[in-house]
Design a protein around this motif. Structure first.
Motif, PDB file in Angstrom:
ATOM      1  N   UNK A 295       0.685  -1.230   0.017  1.00 29.54           N
ATOM      2  CA  UNK A 295      -0.140   0.089   0.170  1.00 29.54           C
ATOM      3  C   UNK A 295       0.932   1.438  -0.109  1.00 29.54           C
ATOM      4  N   UNK A 296       0.227   2.414  -0.040  1.00 32.15           N
ATOM      5  CA  UNK A 296       1.165   3.591  -0.332  1.00 32.15           C
ATOM      6  C   UNK A 296       1.787   4.198   0.698  1.00 32.15           C
ATOM      7  N   UNK A 297       1.037   4.056   1.883  1.00 25.35           N
ATOM      8  CA  UNK A 297       2.132   4.646   3.261  1.00 25.35           C
ATOM      9  C   UNK A 297       2.483   3.744   4.074  1.00 25.35           C
ATOM     10  N   UNK A 298       3.722   3.958   3.977  1.00 21.94           N
ATOM     11  CA  UNK A 298       4.820   3.204   5.091  1.00 21.94           C
ATOM     12  C   UNK A 298       4.846   3.799   6.584  1.00 21.94           C
ATOM     13  N   UNK A 299       4.469   2.789   7.542  1.00 19.72           N
ATOM     14  CA  UNK A 299       5.142   3.474   8.867  1.00 19.72           C
ATOM     15  C   UNK A 299       5.801   2.273   9.683  1.00 19.72           C
ATOM     16  N   UNK A 300       6.426   2.330  10.568  1.00 13.34           N
ATOM     17  CA  UNK A 300       6.977   1.482  11.325  1.00 13.34           C
ATOM     18  C   UNK A 300       6.228   2.104  12.457  1.00 13.34           C
ATOM     19  N   UNK A 301       5.712   0.757  13.274  1.00 16.97           N
ATOM     20  CA  UNK A 301       4.884   1.022  14.335  1.00 16.97           C
ATOM     21  C   UNK A 301       5.456   0.781  15.815  1.00 16.97           C
ATOM     22  N   UNK A 302       5.585   1.419  16.451  1.00 12.48           N
ATOM     23  CA  UNK A 302       6.312   1.329  17.791  1.00 12.48           C
ATOM     24  C   UNK A 302       5.453   1.910  18.893  1.00 12.48           C
ATOM     25  N   UNK A 303       6.100   1.516  20.343  1.00  9.16           N
ATOM     26  CA  UNK A 303       5.643   1.690  21.545  1.00  9.16           C
ATOM     27  C   UNK A 303       5.922   3.197  22.337  1.00  9.16           C
ATOM     28  N   UNK A 304       5.382   3.221  23.421  1.00 11.32           N
ATOM     29  CA  UNK A 304       5.816   4.608  24.256  1.00 11.32           C
ATOM     30  C   UNK A 304       7.043   4.108  25.066  1.00 11.32           C
ATOM     31  N   UNK A 305       7.616   2.823  25.142  1.00  7.03           N
ATOM     32  CA  UNK A 305       8.687   2.640  26.006  1.00  7.03           C
ATOM     33  C   UNK A 305       9.880   3.163  25.515  1.00  7.03           C
ATOM     34  N   UNK A 306      11.024   3.368  26.461  1.00  5.27           N
ATOM     35  CA  UNK A 306      12.157   3.771  25.934  1.00  5.27           C
ATOM     36  C   UNK A 306      13.208   2.691  25.280  1.00  5.27           C
ATOM     37  N   UNK A 307      12.600   1.589  24.900  1.00  7.13           N
ATOM     38  CA  UNK A 307      13.394   0.346  24.440  1.00  7.13           C
ATOM     39  C   UNK A 307      13.511   0.819  22.812  1.00  7.13           C
ATOM     40  N   UNK A 308      14.538   0.928  22.281  1.00  7.42           N
ATOM     41  CA  UNK A 308      14.671   1.323  20.715  1.00  7.42           C
ATOM     42  C   UNK A 308      14.006   0.156  20.062  1.00  7.42           C
ATOM     43  N   UNK A 309      14.087  -1.006  20.468  1.00  7.57           N
ATOM     44  CA  UNK A 309      13.691  -2.098  19.828  1.00  7.57           C
ATOM     45  C   UNK A 309      12.163  -2.261  20.108  1.00  7.57           C
ATOM     46  N   UNK A 310      11.606  -1.456  20.735  1.00  7.63           N
ATOM     47  CA  UNK A 310      10.229  -1.716  20.808  1.00  7.63           C
ATOM     48  C   UNK A 310       9.302  -1.283  19.669  1.00  7.63           C
TER      49      UNK A 310
END
Ligand SMILES: *Cc1c(COP(=O)(O)O)cnc(C)c1O
Length: 376
Positions: A295-310
């Motif tokens: 699809x057209x709009x790409x997002x990386x979905x992440x959480x609110x924590x401080x973990x970069x890998x979240x």
């Protein structure tokens, strides 16, 4: 209540889909005469135990608290396996469970008499040393050096099998019945002489029975074979298959921003609320989204924590995401609410059900208290 009225984030278990899975499992029980237990470690939503108990034979536990929960909330057959039992827990475990499965001959020697005196069944976990999974070493109990089960060659002491009424193996994870068939052949080769001395065998979990491409016919052939050839009662104890695809995690977009890739910050977290996304790892399904490039709009979905890998993964959408959008992840009933944490002071998602009429009901909500009570 309507979907829009649910709190966010919220796990939602779909009663109709759970019922559908249970009917599939119950069909296997009816046709073969085997017994199927809920492995509570995958799904311990005890509000659903009355429904699950209508179809399955009972529960199995990985530890004392699950044993208590199964006893209190389902009250049917209650089995337990632990790599090692504690002296200060074994009496309570024996009082709650009818099948107690040991991981070693030393544990067997230590506790077997107590179990037999209480009139309960003693089982022994075997390790057929037959790896059938690729790429998931942390979920493979047959890896070299594994701490699970007695192996056929090293210190197998058949004279200690007196009083042992069943053998247990658990070697699969999200696998089809051809891998069970392979494993059973090895079990027969390596443990054959003892199969005719016992009363029951437990094939463990990891059977992906309710998954689309699962070969149920072959599973039933495997069960029948052990019944007919050795006169054994057969147990299966799937966790994931019971509630596979029967739950969601609804979440809300809090913000979006750009740093080489568009990111959306959600009010749910991979590490806190769906830890298997990072541990397994896997990319959970998300309704209305596409693969990267789809699809057209790409997002990386992440959480609110401080973990970069979240981060939950990269997904594409037809419209740009904006603050306030609701997103719904699929297959979020199993290995989610049993494993979640309040790391970073994150709230726990509420737990709701959607009933067969499409009505939503909140079962439980959590607060600051649930974070504080586990600390001191
Ligand atoms: C994890 C486990 C299960 C359940 O496994 P699923 O993959 O959820 O089906 C059953 N038995 C034992 C001993 C386990 O460790």
């Amino acid at each position: 209540m309507k979907f829009e009225e649910l709190p966010s984030p919220c796990y939602i278990v779909d009663e109709g889909l759970l019922d559908k899975n249970l009917k599939i499992l119950n069909g296997v029980m009816k046709r073969t005469g085997c017994k199927i237990l809920l492995a509570q470690k995958a799904f311990s939503m005890y509000t659903m135990y009355p429904l699950i108990g209508k179809y399955l034979s009972g529960t199995t536990a990985s530890g004392l608290y699950e044993a208590i929960l199964g006893y209190e909330e389902m009250g049917k057959e209650n089995h337990i396996f632990s790599p090692a039992y504690r002296e200060d827990e074994i009496d309570e475990i024996i009082s709650l469970c009818d099948h107690i499965i040991f991981n070693s001959f030393s544990q067997l020697e230590k506790f077997k008499e107590k179990v037999l005196q209480a009139g309960k069944k003693v089982g022994l976990r075997i390790n057929p040393e037959c790896s059938t999974q690729v790429g998931h070493a942390i979920y493979d109990p047959c890896v070299p050096g594994s701490r699970f089960g007695v192996t056929p060659k090293k210190d197998f002491r058949p004279y200690l099998l007196e009083g042992v009424s069943g053998l247990h193996f658990h070697t699969l994870c999200q696998q089809n019945s051809n891998d069970l068939e392979t494993t059973l052949k090895v079990v027969e080769e390596k443990f054959g002489p003892w199969l005719s001395q016992i009363e029951w065998i437990n094939f463990g979990g990891g059977h992906y029975i309710t998954n689309e491409d699962y070969n149920i016919q072959l599973l039933e052939t495997c069960i029948e074979r052990m019944k007919n050839k050795y006169g054994l009662e057969v147990y299966l104890e799937p966790g994931e298959a019971v509630a596979l695809n029967a739950g969601y995690l609804a979440t809300t977009v809090l913000d979006t921003h750009q740093n080489g890739i568009d990111t959306a910050i959600l009010d749910t977290s991979a590490t806190c609320h769906m830890p298997d996304v990072l541990e397994m790892p896997y990319r959970p399904p998300l309704f209305g989204s596409g693969e990267v490039g789809e699809k057209e709009f790409l997002y990386r979905l992440g959480g609110q924590t401080c973990l970069t890998g979240d981060t939950i993964g990269d997904y594409t959408f037809d419209q740009p995401l904006k603050s306030g959008d609701r997103l719904v992840f699929g297959n979020m009933a199993v290995y989610t609410m049993v494993k979640n944490t309040t790391f970073n002071g994150m709230p726990l998602p509420a737990i709701a059900i959607i009933d067969k009429d499409g009505e939503y009901h909140i079962i439980r909500e959590f607060s600051y208290h649930d974070f504080k009570i586990r600390l001191s």
